[in-house]
Design a protein around this motif. Sequence first.
Motif, PDB file in Angstrom:
ATOM      1  N   GLY A 129      -6.519  12.606   6.039  1.00 24.76           N
ATOM      2  CA  GLY A 129      -6.312  11.308   5.419  1.00 24.76           C
ATOM      3  C   GLY A 129      -4.876  10.919   5.171  1.00 24.76           C
ATOM      4  N   LEU A 130      -3.922  11.780   5.549  1.00 23.87           N
ATOM      5  CA  LEU A 130      -2.512  11.462   5.330  1.00 23.87           C
ATOM      6  C   LEU A 130      -2.055  10.430   6.358  1.00 23.87           C
TER       7      LEU A 130
ATOM      8  N   VAL B 157      -3.893  -1.410  -8.054  1.00 26.70           N
ATOM      9  CA  VAL B 157      -2.856  -0.863  -7.191  1.00 26.70           C
ATOM     10  C   VAL B 157      -3.489  -0.317  -5.906  1.00 26.70           C
ATOM     11  N   ALA B 158      -2.842  -0.612  -4.772  1.00 25.73           N
ATOM     12  CA  ALA B 158      -3.316  -0.099  -3.478  1.00 25.73           C
ATOM     13  C   ALA B 158      -2.606   1.223  -3.210  1.00 25.73           C
ATOM     14  N   ILE B 159      -3.339   2.310  -3.331  1.00 28.18           N
ATOM     15  CA  ILE B 159      -2.704   3.620  -3.232  1.00 28.18           C
ATOM     16  C   ILE B 159      -3.654   4.635  -2.618  1.00 28.18           C
ATOM     17  N   THR B 160      -3.091   5.551  -1.848  1.00 28.43           N
ATOM     18  CA  THR B 160      -3.811   6.741  -1.410  1.00 28.43           C
ATOM     19  C   THR B 160      -3.140   7.928  -2.084  1.00 28.43           C
TER      20      THR B 160
ATOM     21  N   HIS C 199       0.861  -1.185   0.000  1.00 28.76           N
ATOM     22  CA  HIS C 199       0.000   0.000   0.000  1.00 28.76           C
ATOM     23  C   HIS C 199       0.896   1.233   0.000  1.00 28.76           C
ATOM     24  N   LYS C 200       0.775   2.052  -1.029  1.00 34.39           N
ATOM     25  CA  LYS C 200       1.630   3.224  -1.195  1.00 34.39           C
ATOM     26  C   LYS C 200       0.795   4.504  -1.114  1.00 34.39           C
ATOM     27  N   GLN C 201       1.507   5.643  -0.973  1.00 31.61           N
ATOM     28  CA  GLN C 201       0.846   6.949  -0.878  1.00 31.61           C
ATOM     29  C   GLN C 201       1.626   7.959  -1.725  1.00 31.61           C
ATOM     30  N   ILE C 202       0.899   8.774  -2.465  1.00 34.38           N
ATOM     31  CA  ILE C 202       1.519   9.826  -3.281  1.00 34.38           C
ATOM     32  C   ILE C 202       0.922  11.168  -2.880  1.00 34.38           C
ATOM     33  N   ILE C 203       1.782  12.184  -2.774  1.00 33.93           N
ATOM     34  CA  ILE C 203       1.347  13.552  -2.498  1.00 33.93           C
ATOM     35  C   ILE C 203       1.831  14.428  -3.649  1.00 33.93           C
ATOM     36  N   SER C 204       0.910  14.987  -4.421  1.00 30.13           N
ATOM     37  CA  SER C 204       1.243  15.816  -5.573  1.00 30.13           C
ATOM     38  C   SER C 204       1.045  17.287  -5.211  1.00 30.13           C
ATOM     39  N   LEU C 205       2.139  18.052  -5.237  1.00 29.10           N
ATOM     40  CA  LEU C 205       2.104  19.464  -4.873  1.00 29.10           C
ATOM     41  C   LEU C 205       1.761  20.311  -6.095  1.00 29.10           C
ATOM     42  N   GLY C 206       0.827  21.240  -5.927  1.00 29.03           N
ATOM     43  CA  GLY C 206       0.432  22.091  -7.042  1.00 29.03           C
ATOM     44  C   GLY C 206      -0.091  21.286  -8.210  1.00 29.03           C
ATOM     45  N   ALA C 207      -0.943  20.301  -7.926  1.00 28.31           N
ATOM     46  CA  ALA C 207      -1.353  19.316  -8.937  1.00 28.31           C
ATOM     47  C   ALA C 207      -2.153  19.913 -10.085  1.00 28.31           C
ATOM     48  N   GLY C 208      -2.931  20.975  -9.799  1.00 26.16           N
ATOM     49  CA  GLY C 208      -3.714  21.579 -10.867  1.00 26.16           C
ATOM     50  C   GLY C 208      -4.599  20.573 -11.573  1.00 26.16           C
TER      51      GLY C 208
ATOM     52  N   THR D 166     -14.292  23.015  -2.938  1.00 30.87           N
ATOM     53  CA  THR D 166     -12.837  23.066  -3.076  1.00 30.87           C
ATOM     54  C   THR D 166     -12.125  21.823  -2.561  1.00 30.87           C
ATOM     55  N   THR D 167     -12.835  20.970  -1.825  1.00 30.79           N
ATOM     56  CA  THR D 167     -12.218  19.797  -1.211  1.00 30.79           C
ATOM     57  C   THR D 167     -12.947  18.540  -1.660  1.00 30.79           C
ATOM     58  N   LEU D 168     -12.183  17.531  -2.029  1.00 33.15           N
ATOM     59  CA  LEU D 168     -12.741  16.219  -2.357  1.00 33.15           C
ATOM     60  C   LEU D 168     -12.080  15.195  -1.439  1.00 33.15           C
ATOM     61  N   THR D 169     -12.906  14.388  -0.790  1.00 32.10           N
ATOM     62  CA  THR D 169     -12.402  13.357   0.113  1.00 32.10           C
ATOM     63  C   THR D 169     -13.015  12.012  -0.246  1.00 32.10           C
ATOM     64  N   SER D 170     -12.175  11.020  -0.418  1.00 24.21           N
ATOM     65  CA  SER D 170     -12.633   9.656  -0.673  1.00 24.21           C
ATOM     66  C   SER D 170     -11.587   8.721  -0.069  1.00 24.21           C
ATOM     67  N   PRO D 171     -11.882   7.424   0.013  1.00 25.55           N
ATOM     68  CA  PRO D 171     -10.916   6.517   0.646  1.00 25.55           C
ATOM     69  C   PRO D 171      -9.557   6.488  -0.039  1.00 25.55           C
ATOM     70  N   GLU D 172      -9.512   6.747  -1.353  1.00 24.72           N
ATOM     71  CA  GLU D 172      -8.267   6.594  -2.090  1.00 24.72           C
ATOM     72  C   GLU D 172      -7.716   7.888  -2.667  1.00 24.72           C
ATOM     73  N   TYR D 173      -8.577   8.867  -2.852  1.00 19.05           N
ATOM     74  CA  TYR D 173      -8.200  10.083  -3.593  1.00 19.05           C
ATOM     75  C   TYR D 173      -8.708  11.299  -2.842  1.00 19.05           C
ATOM     76  N   ILE D 174      -7.781  12.217  -2.498  1.00 20.51           N
ATOM     77  CA  ILE D 174      -8.133  13.383  -1.689  1.00 20.51           C
ATOM     78  C   ILE D 174      -7.531  14.629  -2.323  1.00 20.51           C
ATOM     79  N   ILE D 175      -8.347  15.658  -2.496  1.00 24.12           N
ATOM     80  CA  ILE D 175      -7.890  16.945  -3.025  1.00 24.12           C
ATOM     81  C   ILE D 175      -7.987  17.983  -1.914  1.00 24.12           C
TER      82      ILE D 175
END
Length: 349
Positions: free
Chosen positions: A184-185, A109-112, A85-94, A158-167
């Motif tokens: 969620g981090l 893939v198991a990812i947050t 299970h991995k995690q990615i943080i994208s800065l300034g993702a746009g 402005t905010t999206l929250t889900s088990p796998e994908y968070i904005i």
Amino acid sequence: MAGATPTTAKEIQHDAIVQNTDHDAATSRLSAVDAGYLEDPFAHLIGPSEGVSRRLPLMNRGTYVRTTGIDRIVDAFLSAPENPHKQIISLGAGSDTRYFRLKQARRNVAITYHEIDFAANTRRKISHLRSPTFSVAAKTLAGIDMRAQEVDISEDGTTLTSPEYIIHPRDLRQLPHQQPGLTGLDTSLPTLIISECCLIYLPPDDADAVLQYFSNLFPSGTPLAIVIYEPIRPHDSFGRTMVNNLMNRGIQLQTLVKYADLAEQRIRLERHGFQNSTAGTLGGSRSVDIDFIWREWVEASEKERIEGLEWMDEVEEFVLLAKHYCISWGWRGYNEDGHWRSLPSAIPP
């Protein structure tokens, strides 16, 4: 401006210009997709709605190398033997579509996946993501249900929250000074931070504070990696022209002088912990320019395909442009790091 909300008209205007650079990136991506360099079925569903004019061949090739270079580092991160299970943080993702492309290629893939950007950009992106056309494509192509019950949108959009994908709608300059942290981090998961032409727009002290924030946030035993894409070499003739052209558009590359070459980019990562640790775990850092990635990372057959898409008579100009952008990556906290060290670089292990 460090850690403060912009208050003057000049600061507000500067932030608006930085936010609008996402439009440039999205336009470049669409041009590369339309010309056949990249495969991204989500780009037209989330990018500029107006017609996109084709970029020059050397620009399309640059977008291709930038995207595939970062993708290869993401693949190296996901292939690490640590926690599946991995995690990615994208800065300034746009308007970036990497999460959806990743899920399309690796459905199981198991990812947050976290994205951070200005509220103006996250609101616009979430609106696109929830549109009927995008929702159908995400579900059909990547197995992502953007209208599922567990996908929660804030009242202001402005905010999206889900088990796998968070904005997250955050100003990165304020992140090191704010509580609470990112929803969620999970600081126990192996994590990759992506900064694709993002930190370059921050004052150097603020950019360093963001890197130190994440470096301190994750325990030394948690595998942590980072990839940064940004311009370099501002002091030669081409670099000065590049900087002046951007300045004429109101765009300031604020960390460019401090991290002006490959060695300084690598030292920057080492200062923020991306090196062998005293706990005995493995780490390191590398930095290469885009010209090196084109020459050393792209297979001969793929080069032949790319070169057959468009006639490019600006070969020397492409090399010059490619030498003024780089991808740097670092890792720490790994028990095994052969997958990182196997990435070709000009610097010996």
